[in-house]
Scaffold this active site. Sequence first.
Site, PDB file in Angstrom:
ATOM      1  N   HIS A 110       0.854  -1.191   0.000  1.00 46.34           N
ATOM      2  CA  HIS A 110       0.000   0.000   0.000  1.00 46.34           C
ATOM      3  C   HIS A 110       0.896   1.249   0.000  1.00 46.34           C
ATOM      4  O   HIS A 110       1.834   1.325   0.799  1.00 46.34           O
ATOM      5  CB  HIS A 110      -0.914  -0.008   1.226  1.00 46.34           C
ATOM      6  N   ASP A 151      -6.963  -3.078   3.827  1.00 45.01           N
ATOM      7  CA  ASP A 151      -5.712  -2.505   4.354  1.00 45.01           C
ATOM      8  C   ASP A 151      -5.576  -2.680   5.872  1.00 45.01           C
ATOM      9  O   ASP A 151      -4.839  -1.932   6.528  1.00 45.01           O
ATOM     10  CB  ASP A 151      -5.561  -1.013   3.990  1.00 45.01           C
TER      11      ASP A 151
HETATM   12  C1  GAR Z   1       1.583   1.137  -6.587  1.00 44.91           C
HETATM   13  O1  GAR Z   1       1.873   2.448  -6.159  1.00 44.91           O
HETATM   14  C2  GAR Z   1       0.875   0.378  -5.478  1.00 44.91           C
HETATM   15  O2  GAR Z   1       1.345   0.677  -4.200  1.00 44.91           O
HETATM   16  C3  GAR Z   1      -0.535   0.860  -5.669  1.00 44.91           C
HETATM   17  O3  GAR Z   1      -0.706   0.877  -7.064  1.00 44.91           O
HETATM   18  C4  GAR Z   1       0.548   1.160  -7.708  1.00 44.91           C
HETATM   19  C5  GAR Z   1       0.811   0.107  -8.781  1.00 44.91           C
HETATM   20  O4  GAR Z   1       2.002   0.292  -9.483  1.00 44.91           O
HETATM   21  N1  GAR Z   1      -1.457   0.010  -4.979  1.00 44.91           N
HETATM   22  C6  GAR Z   1      -2.520   0.438  -4.302  1.00 44.91           C
HETATM   23  O5  GAR Z   1      -2.874   1.601  -4.279  1.00 44.91           O
HETATM   24  C7  GAR Z   1      -3.312  -0.638  -3.549  1.00 44.91           C
HETATM   25  N2  GAR Z   1      -4.251  -0.058  -2.639  1.00 44.91           N
HETATM   26  P1  GAR Z   1       2.706  -0.890 -10.312  1.00 44.91           P
HETATM   27  O6  GAR Z   1       1.646  -1.565 -11.176  1.00 44.91           O
HETATM   28  O7  GAR Z   1       3.715  -0.180 -11.183  1.00 44.91           O
HETATM   29  O8  GAR Z   1       3.351  -1.848  -9.351  1.00 44.91           O
END
Ligand code: GAR
Length: 206
Positions: A110, A151
């Site tokens: 998160h 979460d």
């Molecule tokens: C990341 O920042 C992750 O922490 C977030 O989505 C992004 C995905 O990036 N996740 C959330 O917000 C979950 N609640 P990625 O596809 O490049 O790994």
Amino acid sequence: MVRVAVLVSGSGTNLQRILDAQKEGKLAPAEVALVVSNRKAAFALERAKAAGVESAVLSKAMEPDPVIWDEKLLALLRARRIDLVVLAGFLMILGEKVVSAYENRIINIHPALIPSFSGLGFYGLRVHEAALARGVKITGATAHLVNRDVDGGPILIQKAVELLDGDTPESLQRRVMEQAEWVILPKAVQMAAGRLEEQKKAEERA
Ligand code: GAR
């Protein structure tokens, strides 16, 4: 070996860091055996392909009923003998069947210091918009175990990141990824896999 499925929705930079850690020998006893995306167009699928890892798409368009979607995911995880599930930028809420079948065996990353800016509605860029709107000086990322509360599961690792003057949601998102998410997620996967391996050995001895 602990067989890992990584669930993704988008670009997959966190998946990439897990695959890189595996290549560098820093993930064992974990081994990525499967990547599952809920979006057909997710670039994360290309990353899986480049690393020679099997992937699958399970989208809402393919299965609109959330209960059946959950059952299909569980069937897929079981068919591939998955021990540990990692949510790496997976922007759906998992259903009850998968969460209870994989109790204490699902990790989420998160992009904030839980309990700040977390729970329903806090995902992706929205988390960073909320941190900027509140004017916090420090944010970060949290790797935690998943339970029924969004979460809300036990925290494995957290890492703080400072906000800078002139930060935008995009610049903050990038820095939180670089300085926190990409650092702690592979470590949390290795840590959880190590614990599972120990548990398995203890059960075998019993
Ligand atoms: C990341 O920042 C992750 O922490 C977030 O989505 C992004 C995905 O990036 N996740 C959330 O917000 C979950 N609640 P990625 O596809 O490049 O790994």
